[in-house]
Scaffold this motif. Structure first.
Motif, PDB file in Angstrom:
ATOM      1  N   ASN A 240       0.587  -1.593  -0.414  1.00 27.83           N
ATOM      2  CA  ASN A 240       0.218  -0.078  -0.376  1.00 27.83           C
ATOM      3  C   ASN A 240       1.041   1.492  -0.257  1.00 27.83           C
ATOM      4  OD1 ASN A 240      -2.555  -1.059   0.010  1.00 27.83           O
ATOM      5  ND2 ASN A 240      -2.480  -0.943   2.047  1.00 27.83           N
ATOM      6  N   VAL A 241       2.567   1.001   0.124  1.00 31.31           N
ATOM      7  CA  VAL A 241       3.167   2.569   0.955  1.00 31.31           C
ATOM      8  C   VAL A 241       4.508   2.032  -0.931  1.00 31.31           C
ATOM      9  CG1 VAL A 241       3.992   3.998   2.903  1.00 31.31           C
ATOM     10  CG2 VAL A 241       2.127   2.225   3.123  1.00 31.31           C
ATOM     11  N   ALA A 242       5.112   3.660  -1.014  1.00 26.28           N
ATOM     12  CA  ALA A 242       5.673   2.761  -1.919  1.00 26.28           C
ATOM     13  C   ALA A 242       7.027   2.904  -1.398  1.00 26.28           C
ATOM     14  CB  ALA A 242       5.841   4.160  -2.465  1.00 26.28           C
ATOM     15  N   PRO A 243       7.500   1.528  -2.061  1.00 33.36           N
ATOM     16  CA  PRO A 243       8.708   1.293  -0.973  1.00 33.36           C
ATOM     17  C   PRO A 243       9.942   1.685  -1.737  1.00 33.36           C
ATOM     18  CG  PRO A 243       8.630  -0.046  -3.034  1.00 33.36           C
ATOM     19  CD  PRO A 243       7.233   1.013  -3.032  1.00 33.36           C
ATOM     20  N   LYS A 244      10.979   1.668  -1.171  1.00 28.24           N
ATOM     21  CA  LYS A 244      12.298   1.572  -1.594  1.00 28.24           C
ATOM     22  C   LYS A 244      12.995   0.892  -2.636  1.00 28.24           C
ATOM     23  CE  LYS A 244      13.577   4.344   2.928  1.00 28.24           C
ATOM     24  NZ  LYS A 244      14.052   4.846   3.076  1.00 28.24           N
ATOM     25  N   LYS A 245      13.782   1.440  -3.495  1.00 29.57           N
ATOM     26  CA  LYS A 245      14.031   0.180  -4.504  1.00 29.57           C
ATOM     27  C   LYS A 245      15.686   0.678  -4.859  1.00 29.57           C
ATOM     28  CE  LYS A 245       9.433   1.199  -6.887  1.00 29.57           C
ATOM     29  NZ  LYS A 245       9.118   1.528  -8.120  1.00 29.57           N
ATOM     30  N   TYR A 246      16.592  -0.403  -4.907  1.00 30.34           N
ATOM     31  CA  TYR A 246      17.869  -0.763  -5.187  1.00 30.34           C
ATOM     32  C   TYR A 246      18.348  -1.374  -6.156  1.00 30.34           C
ATOM     33  CZ  TYR A 246      17.406   1.359  -0.382  1.00 30.34           C
ATOM     34  OH  TYR A 246      16.806   2.058   0.667  1.00 30.34           O
ATOM     35  N   TYR A 247      19.550  -0.775  -6.847  1.00 34.45           N
ATOM     36  CA  TYR A 247      19.951  -1.291  -7.870  1.00 34.45           C
ATOM     37  C   TYR A 247      20.706  -2.338  -7.703  1.00 34.45           C
ATOM     38  CZ  TYR A 247      23.004  -2.959 -12.393  1.00 34.45           C
ATOM     39  OH  TYR A 247      23.183  -3.131 -13.005  1.00 34.45           O
ATOM     40  N   LEU A 248      21.483  -3.612  -7.287  1.00 36.25           N
ATOM     41  CA  LEU A 248      23.002  -4.236  -6.690  1.00 36.25           C
ATOM     42  C   LEU A 248      23.719  -4.536  -7.768  1.00 36.25           C
ATOM     43  CD1 LEU A 248      20.446  -6.390  -3.908  1.00 36.25           C
ATOM     44  CD2 LEU A 248      21.552  -3.638  -3.637  1.00 36.25           C
ATOM     45  N   GLY A 249      23.817  -4.296  -9.129  1.00 43.11           N
ATOM     46  CA  GLY A 249      25.030  -5.005  -9.802  1.00 43.11           C
ATOM     47  C   GLY A 249      24.141  -6.272 -11.120  1.00 43.11           C
ATOM     48  N   SER A 250      25.368  -6.232 -11.607  1.00 42.02           N
ATOM     49  CA  SER A 250      25.106  -7.866 -13.157  1.00 42.02           C
ATOM     50  C   SER A 250      25.140  -8.773 -11.902  1.00 42.02           C
ATOM     51  CB  SER A 250      25.589  -7.482 -13.689  1.00 42.02           C
ATOM     52  OG  SER A 250      25.746  -8.389 -14.294  1.00 42.02           O
ATOM     53  N   VAL A 251      24.852  -9.719 -12.497  1.00 45.72           N
ATOM     54  CA  VAL A 251      24.196 -10.891 -11.764  1.00 45.72           C
ATOM     55  C   VAL A 251      25.907 -12.124 -12.408  1.00 45.72           C
ATOM     56  CG1 VAL A 251      24.036 -13.680 -12.777  1.00 45.72           C
ATOM     57  CG2 VAL A 251      22.586 -11.813 -12.252  1.00 45.72           C
ATOM     58  N   THR A 252      27.005 -11.348 -13.486  1.00 46.85           N
ATOM     59  CA  THR A 252      27.924 -10.947 -14.103  1.00 46.85           C
ATOM     60  C   THR A 252      29.381 -11.074 -13.365  1.00 46.85           C
ATOM     61  OG1 THR A 252      27.871  -9.691 -14.950  1.00 46.85           O
ATOM     62  CG2 THR A 252      27.076 -11.526 -16.056  1.00 46.85           C
ATOM     63  N   LYS A 253      28.480 -10.228 -12.502  1.00 46.11           N
ATOM     64  CA  LYS A 253      29.372  -9.571 -10.845  1.00 46.11           C
ATOM     65  C   LYS A 253      29.642  -9.878  -9.369  1.00 46.11           C
ATOM     66  CE  LYS A 253      31.337  -6.611 -14.427  1.00 46.11           C
ATOM     67  NZ  LYS A 253      31.747  -4.730 -13.748  1.00 46.11           N
ATOM     68  N   VAL A 254      28.174 -10.218  -9.306  1.00 46.81           N
ATOM     69  CA  VAL A 254      28.088  -9.979  -8.154  1.00 46.81           C
ATOM     70  C   VAL A 254      27.319 -11.890  -7.777  1.00 46.81           C
ATOM     71  CG1 VAL A 254      27.352  -7.650  -7.918  1.00 46.81           C
ATOM     72  CG2 VAL A 254      25.688  -9.318  -7.715  1.00 46.81           C
ATOM     73  N   GLY A 255      26.790 -12.845  -8.682  1.00 48.00           N
ATOM     74  CA  GLY A 255      25.627 -14.035  -8.621  1.00 48.00           C
ATOM     75  C   GLY A 255      24.368 -13.789  -8.306  1.00 48.00           C
ATOM     76  N   GLN A 256      24.258 -14.680  -8.992  1.00 49.64           N
ATOM     77  CA  GLN A 256      22.742 -14.925  -9.010  1.00 49.64           C
ATOM     78  C   GLN A 256      21.866 -14.943  -8.028  1.00 49.64           C
ATOM     79  OE1 GLN A 256      21.257 -17.767 -12.216  1.00 49.64           O
ATOM     80  NE2 GLN A 256      19.270 -18.371 -10.824  1.00 49.64           N
ATOM     81  N   ILE A 257      21.683 -13.344  -7.495  1.00 52.16           N
ATOM     82  CA  ILE A 257      21.484 -13.401  -5.664  1.00 52.16           C
ATOM     83  C   ILE A 257      20.081 -14.322  -5.350  1.00 52.16           C
ATOM     84  CG2 ILE A 257      20.702 -11.670  -3.463  1.00 52.16           C
ATOM     85  CD1 ILE A 257      23.682 -11.901  -4.882  1.00 52.16           C
ATOM     86  N   GLU A 258      19.846 -15.750  -4.728  1.00 56.65           N
ATOM     87  CA  GLU A 258      19.249 -15.578  -4.497  1.00 56.65           C
ATOM     88  C   GLU A 258      18.423 -16.196  -2.676  1.00 56.65           C
ATOM     89  OE1 GLU A 258      17.617 -18.834  -6.508  1.00 56.65           O
ATOM     90  OE2 GLU A 258      17.912 -18.305  -9.092  1.00 56.65           O
ATOM     91  N   GLY A 259      19.656 -15.247  -2.300  1.00 53.08           N
ATOM     92  CA  GLY A 259      19.302 -15.521  -0.615  1.00 53.08           C
ATOM     93  C   GLY A 259      19.232 -14.652  -0.093  1.00 53.08           C
ATOM     94  N   ILE A 260      18.046 -13.730   1.217  1.00 53.46           N
ATOM     95  CA  ILE A 260      18.382 -12.777   1.353  1.00 53.46           C
ATOM     96  C   ILE A 260      17.787 -13.188   3.232  1.00 53.46           C
ATOM     97  CG2 ILE A 260      15.592 -11.577   1.369  1.00 53.46           C
ATOM     98  CD1 ILE A 260      17.185  -9.415   1.482  1.00 53.46           C
ATOM     99  N   ALA A 261      18.599 -12.739   4.313  1.00 52.77           N
ATOM    100  CA  ALA A 261      18.254 -12.872   5.390  1.00 52.77           C
ATOM    101  C   ALA A 261      18.001 -11.577   5.456  1.00 52.77           C
ATOM    102  CB  ALA A 261      18.869 -14.187   5.776  1.00 52.77           C
ATOM    103  N   VAL A 262      17.679 -10.670   6.628  1.00 51.47           N
ATOM    104  CA  VAL A 262      18.270  -9.467   7.893  1.00 51.47           C
ATOM    105  C   VAL A 262      17.920  -9.982   9.095  1.00 51.47           C
ATOM    106  CG1 VAL A 262      17.435  -7.391   8.218  1.00 51.47           C
ATOM    107  CG2 VAL A 262      16.896  -8.355   6.244  1.00 51.47           C
ATOM    108  N   ASN A 263      18.964  -9.630  10.388  1.00 48.26           N
ATOM    109  CA  ASN A 263      18.167  -9.025  11.396  1.00 48.26           C
ATOM    110  C   ASN A 263      19.055  -7.932  11.974  1.00 48.26           C
ATOM    111  OD1 ASN A 263      21.692  -9.273  11.220  1.00 48.26           O
ATOM    112  ND2 ASN A 263      22.209 -11.375  12.482  1.00 48.26           N
ATOM    113  N   GLN A 264      19.457  -7.402  12.757  1.00 46.93           N
ATOM    114  CA  GLN A 264      19.769  -5.590  13.338  1.00 46.93           C
ATOM    115  C   GLN A 264      20.882  -6.081  12.953  1.00 46.93           C
ATOM    116  OE1 GLN A 264      19.286  -8.815  15.071  1.00 46.93           O
ATOM    117  NE2 GLN A 264      21.386  -9.024  16.492  1.00 46.93           N
ATOM    118  N   GLU A 265      22.144  -6.677  12.605  1.00 47.05           N
ATOM    119  CA  GLU A 265      23.563  -6.585  11.831  1.00 47.05           C
ATOM    120  C   GLU A 265      23.088  -6.010  10.449  1.00 47.05           C
ATOM    121  OE1 GLU A 265      25.189 -10.303  12.624  1.00 47.05           O
ATOM    122  OE2 GLU A 265      25.081 -10.099  14.363  1.00 47.05           O
ATOM    123  N   GLY A 266      22.590  -6.185   9.868  1.00 50.57           N
ATOM    124  CA  GLY A 266      22.504  -6.062   8.476  1.00 50.57           C
ATOM    125  C   GLY A 266      21.169  -6.891   6.986  1.00 50.57           C
ATOM    126  N   ILE A 267      21.777  -6.877   6.304  1.00 52.52           N
ATOM    127  CA  ILE A 267      21.238  -7.551   5.218  1.00 52.52           C
ATOM    128  C   ILE A 267      22.333  -8.498   4.689  1.00 52.52           C
ATOM    129  CG2 ILE A 267      20.629  -7.622   3.273  1.00 52.52           C
ATOM    130  CD1 ILE A 267      19.502  -4.213   3.468  1.00 52.52           C
TER     131      ILE A 267
END
Length: 294
Positions: A240-267
């Protein structure tokens, strides 16, 4: 020589085709570890009792891996007697891990399932004998004709929140994600409840929830990796609310990102190994400190 110029053109197109309404936030400098080859096809990441867990997707074993947050090394391997048809997501409540066997690239599956695996209090081993099978289907899907990476009923992302499992689809044709909920207490095959839809512009490959924020990660067919952060505006509602959006890079540089977990330390992010022609990217673990992503 021709291949060289094609490669240059590909990199140029990648650089200019990233969606214009996304903030650029390259993650190369946040790479913290190279992952072991045995989890080179990791798909999904989750914190359970402040310990980090991942799984491999289709064609791999039905093992659950605990990895170090600092080094990415495998700390423990938990064997199960389950079938890994296409494991694509992992999440948890206070006592159990949930494994989503609902990868559906072709769009023909009628056996979508989520495994609920209780762990003992010491988190020593999963109780496979007590595993609960949570079967579901999408009421909106009427067509099961094979359409490889050309359907809207694939999924690789889920979270556990407010007593329900929340699944976020990987929609190859619409470039959107649909938010469904599933009741973990229903034993018979159940219809997933459609809640809301959001046009991401990319296919969603994992989700995480922390501090009233939903994090969706994914990539485009042009190999661009994106992160979208939504705020929980109402209980269990995010779009319902506009999100924040980020471009993180190319798969050819950072890999095929398929996992995310978040805690107080970060992403925390994990990527599958990626190889196309002369391009080869190893599976990496990333940590974006909580104070760095605004």
């Amino acid at each position: 020589m021709n291949k060289f110029f094609l490669l240059i053109l590909m990199f140029i197109s990648l650089g200019f085709s990233a969606q214009q309404d996304y903030n650029w936030f390259k993650i190369n400098k946040y790479r913290s570890a190279v992952l072991n080859d045995s989890i080179g096809e990791n798909s999904g990441l989750d914190f359970f009792n402040n310990r980090l867990f991942t799984i491999n997707d289709s064609g791999n074993s039905s093992e659950i891996f605990e990895i170090s947050k600092e080094t990415g090394k495998i700390d423990k391997v938990f064997k199960t007697d389950l079938i890994n048809k296409d494991w694509e997501a992992i999440t948890s409540d206070s006592t159990s891990l949930y494994i989503g066997d609902f990868g559906n690239n072709v769009g023909t599956r009628k056996d979508l399932i989520i495994y609920k695996i209780p762990f003992d209090s010491a988190l020593v081993a999963p109780k496979s004998t007590d595993t609960q099978n949570i079967s579901f289907y999408y009421p909106e899907q009427k067509d099961f004709i094979p359409r490889n990476i050309n359907n809207n009923f694939d999924a690789e992302a889920m979270i556990f929140l407010h007593g329900k499992i929340h699944v976020f689809t990987k929609e190859w044709t619409s470039k959107s994600t649909t938010h469904y909920t599933i009741d973990p207490n229903i034993e018979e095959n159940q219809p997933a409840q459609k809640i809301e839809t959001y046009r991401t512009g990319y296919v969603v490959t994992d989700a995480a929830f922390f501090d009233r924020k939903l994090y969706l990660i994914g990539y485009t067919k042009k190999a661009e990796v994106f992160l979208t952060v939504f705020f929980e505006s109402e209980s269990g509602l995010f779009f319902n609310v506009a999100p924040k959006k980020y471009y993180l890079g190319s798969v050819t540089k950072v890999g095929q990102i398929e996992g995310i977990a978040v805690n107080q330390e970060g992403i925390y992010l994990t990527g599958e190994k990626f190889q196309r022609s002369i391009i080869k990217v190893r599976p990496y673990l990333y940590l974006i400190p909580a104070t760095n992503l605004k």
